[in-house]
Scaffold this motif. Structure first.
Motif, short mmCIF file in Angstrom:
data_model
loop_
_atom_site.label_atom_id
_atom_site.label_comp_id
_atom_site.label_asym_id
_atom_site.label_seq_id
_atom_site.Cartn_x
_atom_site.Cartn_y
_atom_site.Cartn_z
N PHE A 80 -11.95 2.39 -6.49
CA PHE A 80 -12.93 2.44 -5.27
C PHE A 80 -11.77 3.03 -4.24
CE2 PHE A 80 -11.31 -1.62 -6.25
CZ PHE A 80 -10.40 -1.87 -5.01
N HIS A 81 -12.35 3.56 -3.08
CA HIS A 81 -11.57 3.93 -2.07
C HIS A 81 -11.04 2.60 -1.08
CE1 HIS A 81 -10.63 5.16 2.11
NE2 HIS A 81 -10.14 6.33 1.74
N GLY A 82 -12.11 1.55 -0.76
CA GLY A 82 -11.95 0.49 -0.17
C GLY A 82 -12.08 0.39 1.35
N ASP A 83 -12.02 1.77 1.99
CA ASP A 83 -12.12 1.67 3.34
C ASP A 83 -12.93 3.00 3.78
OD1 ASP A 83 -12.13 0.98 6.11
OD2 ASP A 83 -10.09 1.59 6.40
N VAL A 84 -14.09 3.17 3.20
CA VAL A 84 -14.73 4.35 3.60
C VAL A 84 -15.52 4.32 4.83
CG1 VAL A 84 -16.62 5.90 2.88
CG2 VAL A 84 -15.11 5.08 1.25
N ALA A 85 -14.75 4.71 5.98
CA ALA A 85 -15.09 4.47 7.48
C ALA A 85 -14.86 5.94 8.10
CB ALA A 85 -14.23 3.52 8.14
N TRP A 86 -15.58 6.18 9.00
CA TRP A 86 -15.87 7.21 10.00
C TRP A 86 -14.40 7.92 10.09
CZ3 TRP A 86 -13.72 8.01 14.87
CH2 TRP A 86 -13.58 6.73 15.40
N ALA A 87 -13.38 6.84 10.49
CA ALA A 87 -12.16 7.26 11.13
C ALA A 87 -11.20 7.72 9.97
CB ALA A 87 -11.45 6.15 11.54
N GLN A 119 0.70 -1.20 -0.06
CA GLN A 119 0.10 -0.07 -0.05
C GLN A 119 0.89 1.32 0.14
OE1 GLN A 119 -2.57 -0.43 3.44
NE2 GLN A 119 -3.56 -2.36 2.48
N VAL A 120 2.14 1.02 0.62
CA VAL A 120 2.75 2.36 0.49
C VAL A 120 3.20 2.98 -0.60
CG1 VAL A 120 5.29 3.27 1.21
CG2 VAL A 120 3.88 1.53 2.75
N GLU A 121 3.77 1.91 -1.93
CA GLU A 121 4.03 2.56 -2.97
C GLU A 121 2.80 2.75 -3.74
OE1 GLU A 121 6.37 0.60 -7.13
OE2 GLU A 121 6.54 -0.43 -5.41
N LYS A 122 1.73 2.09 -3.53
CA LYS A 122 0.68 2.22 -4.22
C LYS A 122 0.10 3.96 -4.08
CE LYS A 122 -3.09 0.37 -2.87
NZ LYS A 122 -4.35 -0.64 -2.69
N GLU A 123 -0.11 4.21 -2.75
CA GLU A 123 -0.47 5.44 -2.28
C GLU A 123 0.66 6.44 -3.02
OE1 GLU A 123 -3.14 5.66 1.42
OE2 GLU A 123 -0.96 4.64 1.76
N GLN A 124 1.91 6.17 -2.80
CA GLN A 124 2.82 7.18 -3.57
C GLN A 124 2.49 7.49 -5.08
OE1 GLN A 124 5.48 9.09 -2.14
NE2 GLN A 124 5.03 8.39 -0.04
N GLY A 183 -4.98 -8.83 -3.15
CA GLY A 183 -4.31 -8.94 -1.75
C GLY A 183 -4.08 -7.47 -1.47
N HIS A 184 -3.40 -6.65 -2.07
CA HIS A 184 -2.91 -5.16 -1.70
C HIS A 184 -4.47 -4.31 -1.26
CE1 HIS A 184 -5.06 -2.70 -5.13
NE2 HIS A 184 -4.74 -4.06 -5.76
N SER A 185 -5.59 -4.64 -1.63
CA SER A 185 -6.80 -4.12 -1.34
C SER A 185 -7.66 -4.93 -0.30
CB SER A 185 -7.61 -3.55 -2.39
OG SER A 185 -8.24 -4.95 -2.94
N CYS A 186 -6.99 -5.83 0.29
CA CYS A 186 -7.44 -6.94 1.23
C CYS A 186 -8.89 -7.36 0.44
CB CYS A 186 -8.12 -6.02 2.43
SG CYS A 186 -6.85 -5.32 3.49
N CYS A 241 -7.35 1.19 -2.03
CA CYS A 241 -7.80 1.59 -3.08
C CYS A 241 -7.44 0.80 -4.19
CB CYS A 241 -7.57 2.97 -3.42
SG CYS A 241 -5.79 3.31 -3.87
N GLY A 242 -8.13 0.72 -5.25
CA GLY A 242 -7.88 0.22 -6.39
C GLY A 242 -8.82 0.28 -7.77
#
Length: 304
Positions: A201-208, A68-73, A150-153, A226-227
């Motif tokens: 998609f974002h993949g973790d649209v949560a309140w936090a 996820q580190v390289e993906k977000e970068q 797997g990178h997006s769970c 995301c992915g």
């Protein structure tokens, strides 16, 4: 015994402010004098720390989160211009060091509070703004984007990935959940297969991961999951945070069809079922809330 069981990886060092100071001093000496302190809501997949007043340091907590580190970068700078709200800005990527074995990232700090219900001034306006953000995300060209995996769970992939886990949870929970009903909801979600082209998609649209200022939604953070694929996973917020009029406004603004809505409901059902037995009472209570919201909303949809 498998070979990797004979040679397990060395334990991670404690991920704390002292480790972050050492990493920053060694690799980014221009920032070495800036204070480091944990953020108020530091996350689970990654640990996040303030670096001065305008930056954060984000470190994966396990090997599975490293991609996820390289993906977000790579992708956050591509996505940001097409989005109507603030998203994280990558500033630098760090290398393993000081006993810490993974790459890590430095980002610009986004000011705001996590989107608890008591911090949201107008839930329907909040829901409409969030839906507009997700609609804009889905319009961004997906070509070359990371396909769900797997990178997006496996967010953005088929719900069948979690079919066995979900059915085992239903069996384990016994009469703590209405087994026949939750099985019906789950199988309805499985049957509503995604046949459209992949979208972001974002993949973790949560309140936090949603930030508010003065009661209004201003930013969406944590794009680690995301992915490109099925956007139904991003609907989970409709049952975890929204309700009633705000849920209806969210769905109407996104123009969600029945099949995608059913799959979104399935994502929440899976999460609630597998976390209901969590020893942390707060997470267990969140799981019960998810399940109650799914069951209530499904019953209302059947009556209509």
């Amino acid at each position: 015994m498998r070979e990797d069981d004979k040679n397990p990886p060395p334990p991670l060092p404690t991920i704390d402010a002292a480790l972050v100071r050492r990493l920053v001093a060694a690799q980014f000496p221009r920032w070495a004098d800036l204070p480091v302190r944990p953020v108020a809501v530091g996350g689970w997949d990654n640990r996040t720390f303030h670096l001065g007043d305008e930056m954060t340091v984000r470190l994966p907590s396990a090997a599975g989160y490293v991609p996820q580190v390289e993906k977000e970068q790579r992708w956050l700078p591509v996505l940001a211009p097409g989005l109507p709200l603030e998203v994280p800005t990558p500033l630098a990527i760090g290398e393993p060091g000081e006993g810490y074995p993974f790459p890590w990232s430095v980002r610009r700090w986004i000011d705001g509070e996590t989107a608890r219900l008591d911090r949201i001034a107008e839930p329907t306006a909040f829901a409409t703004t969030l839906a507009g953000f997700l609609a804009a995300l889905q319009r961004i060209e997906p070509a070359g984007g990371p396909a769900a995996g797997g990178h997006s769970c496996f967010r953005g992939a088929s719900l069948t990935t979690y079919d066995g886990e979900t059915r085992r949870a239903i069996a384990r929970l016994g009469d703590r959940v209405p087994g026949d009903l939750v099985t019906r909801i789950w199988e309805t979600a499985l049957a509503a297969t995604w046949s459209g082209p992949p979208v972001w998609f974002h993949g973790d649209v949560a309140w936090a991961n949603l930030l508010v200022r003065d009661g209004r939604l201003v930013a969406v953070i944590d794009f680690g999951c995301c992915g490109t694929g099925d956007p139904a996973c991003d609907l989970a917020i409709a049952w975890t945070l929204l309700s009633g009029a705000s849920r209806a406004a969210f769905r109407a603004t996104l123009d969600v069809d029945d099949g995608t809505w059913a799959r979104g409901r399935g994502w929440v059902l899976w999460k609630g079922l597998i976390t209901l037995d969590n020893p942390d009472p707060v997470r267990a209570a969140e799981a019960r809330h998810m399940l109650d919201q799914v069951l209530t909303e499904y019953a209302e949809s059947v009556r209509q």
